[in-house]
Design a protein around this motif. Structure first.
Motif, PDB file in Angstrom:
ATOM      1  N   ILE A   1       0.845  -1.205   0.000  1.00 56.73           N
ATOM      2  CA  ILE A   1       0.000   0.000   0.000  1.00 56.73           C
ATOM      3  C   ILE A   1       0.874   1.246   0.000  1.00 56.73           C
ATOM      4  O   ILE A   1       0.621   2.193  -0.754  1.00 56.73           O
ATOM      5  N   GLU A   2       1.923   1.256   0.812  1.00 54.65           N
ATOM      6  CA  GLU A   2       2.837   2.387   0.830  1.00 54.65           C
ATOM      7  C   GLU A   2       3.468   2.585  -0.551  1.00 54.65           C
ATOM      8  O   GLU A   2       3.540   3.706  -1.063  1.00 54.65           O
ATOM      9  N   SER A   3       3.903   1.508  -1.170  1.00 52.19           N
ATOM     10  CA  SER A   3       4.515   1.596  -2.498  1.00 52.19           C
ATOM     11  C   SER A   3       3.533   2.116  -3.538  1.00 52.19           C
ATOM     12  O   SER A   3       3.906   2.916  -4.399  1.00 52.19           O
ATOM     13  N   LEU A   4       2.288   1.656  -3.473  1.00 47.68           N
ATOM     14  CA  LEU A   4       1.276   2.136  -4.420  1.00 47.68           C
ATOM     15  C   LEU A   4       1.057   3.636  -4.256  1.00 47.68           C
ATOM     16  O   LEU A   4       1.083   4.383  -5.241  1.00 47.68           O
ATOM     17  N   ILE A   5       0.864   4.088  -3.028  1.00 46.38           N
ATOM     18  CA  ILE A   5       0.649   5.522  -2.791  1.00 46.38           C
ATOM     19  C   ILE A   5       1.848   6.317  -3.295  1.00 46.38           C
ATOM     20  O   ILE A   5       1.686   7.364  -3.933  1.00 46.38           O
ATOM     21  N   ASN A   6       3.031   5.806  -3.056  1.00 51.79           N
ATOM     22  CA  ASN A   6       4.246   6.533  -3.417  1.00 51.79           C
ATOM     23  C   ASN A   6       4.649   6.388  -4.880  1.00 51.79           C
ATOM     24  O   ASN A   6       5.709   6.868  -5.277  1.00 51.79           O
ATOM     25  N   THR A   7       3.781   5.767  -5.715  1.00 48.96           N
ATOM     26  CA  THR A   7       4.050   5.779  -7.152  1.00 48.96           C
ATOM     27  C   THR A   7       3.863   7.178  -7.723  1.00 48.96           C
ATOM     28  O   THR A   7       4.327   7.461  -8.823  1.00 48.96           O
ATOM     29  N   LEU A   8       3.194   8.041  -6.979  1.00 47.88           N
ATOM     30  CA  LEU A   8       3.090   9.450  -7.387  1.00 47.88           C
ATOM     31  C   LEU A   8       4.010  10.265  -6.492  1.00 47.88           C
ATOM     32  O   LEU A   8       3.807  10.337  -5.282  1.00 47.88           O
ATOM     33  N   ASP A   9       5.012  10.864  -7.086  1.00 53.73           N
ATOM     34  CA  ASP A   9       5.929  11.750  -6.376  1.00 53.73           C
ATOM     35  C   ASP A   9       5.419  13.172  -6.606  1.00 53.73           C
ATOM     36  O   ASP A   9       5.674  13.768  -7.659  1.00 53.73           O
ATOM     37  N   VAL A  10       4.666  13.697  -5.653  1.00 53.48           N
ATOM     38  CA  VAL A  10       4.041  15.010  -5.778  1.00 53.48           C
ATOM     39  C   VAL A  10       5.090  16.098  -5.966  1.00 53.48           C
ATOM     40  O   VAL A  10       4.923  16.995  -6.795  1.00 53.48           O
ATOM     41  N   GLU A  11       6.171  16.005  -5.219  1.00 49.06           N
ATOM     42  CA  GLU A  11       7.213  17.032  -5.272  1.00 49.06           C
ATOM     43  C   GLU A  11       7.827  17.156  -6.670  1.00 49.06           C
ATOM     44  O   GLU A  11       8.061  18.256  -7.163  1.00 49.06           O
ATOM     45  N   ARG A  12       8.060  16.032  -7.308  1.00 48.46           N
ATOM     46  CA  ARG A  12       8.666  16.032  -8.644  1.00 48.46           C
ATOM     47  C   ARG A  12       7.630  16.015  -9.761  1.00 48.46           C
ATOM     48  O   ARG A  12       7.986  16.181 -10.928  1.00 48.46           O
ATOM     49  N   GLY A  13       6.375  15.704  -9.421  1.00 45.46           N
ATOM     50  CA  GLY A  13       5.341  15.601 -10.443  1.00 45.46           C
ATOM     51  C   GLY A  13       5.501  14.358 -11.307  1.00 45.46           C
ATOM     52  O   GLY A  13       5.073  14.342 -12.460  1.00 45.46           O
ATOM     53  N   ALA A  14       6.083  13.303 -10.761  1.00 38.92           N
ATOM     54  CA  ALA A  14       6.335  12.072 -11.511  1.00 38.92           C
ATOM     55  C   ALA A  14       5.374  10.977 -11.067  1.00 38.92           C
ATOM     56  O   ALA A  14       5.296  10.663  -9.881  1.00 38.92           O
TER      57      ALA A  14
END
Length: 175
Positions: free
Chosen positions: A15-28
């Motif tokens: 779940i943590e990995s799924l959420i972190n597939t979006l890097d808000v800071e970098r917009g990736a």
């Protein structure tokens, strides 16, 4: 993005990995391109998402982000709660009984939704679900597992996001 990263226990890492597939800071967005989806599948052991499955996976990711933000004090909107419950209701799960007589929910297959639902149920049962949180910084929103003894950690990284928030508050007070 947290610099003091410790993996969550069990399948909460999925779940943590799924959420972190979006890097808000970098917009990736790691789910946007085939190579990102392949890397996510390799890292988590879920079946690789097809292009057609991406919108549902992104929706699941953002609803899970909202749930984990609630663990850090930002309540979910009623529409988010309803949408996440509706998604999870469709998860193909089954009950498995072990030789010791214990029972657990397990995914039927390796779909992302089934794996997430089983991970969430197991984490809720063992008391770890509420410790998976999302950083409240608007330019971060990174998921992290709160390993602190009291379970009251707020920022993904005190050295980065916490320091930025404290500096903003200081500047606002100083005018």
């Amino acid at each position: 993005m947290s610099s003091d990263r410790i993996r969550p226990p069990g399948d909460l890492a999925l779940i943590e990995s799924l959420i972190n597939t979006l890097d808000v800071e970098r917009g990736a967005d790691g789910l946007a391109a085939p190579e990102g989806r392949a890397a996510f599948a390799r890292a988590t052991g879920v079946a690789e998402l097809s292009e057609d499955e991406v919108p549902a996976a992104v929706r699941l990711r953002e609803l899970l982000r909202a749930a984990c933000a609630a663990h850090a004090g930002t309540p979910m909107a009623e529409a988010e709660t309803s949408a996440l419950n509706a998604l999870l209701a469709g998860a193909p799960l089954r009950v498995r009984v072990g030789a010791d007589g214990g029972a657990e929910l397990v995914p039927s297959g390796d779909s992302l939704l089934a794996r997430v639902a089983a991970a969430l149920a197991a984490a809720r049962a063992d008391g770890t679900w509420e410790r998976l949180k999302v950083c409240p910084a608007d330019d971060c929103r990174w998921a992290f597992y709160d390993h602190s003894p009291a379970g009251r950690r707020r920022w993904c990284s005190m050295q980065v996001c916490g320091a930025r928030a404290k500096m903003r508050a200081y500047r606002a007070r100083r005018g």
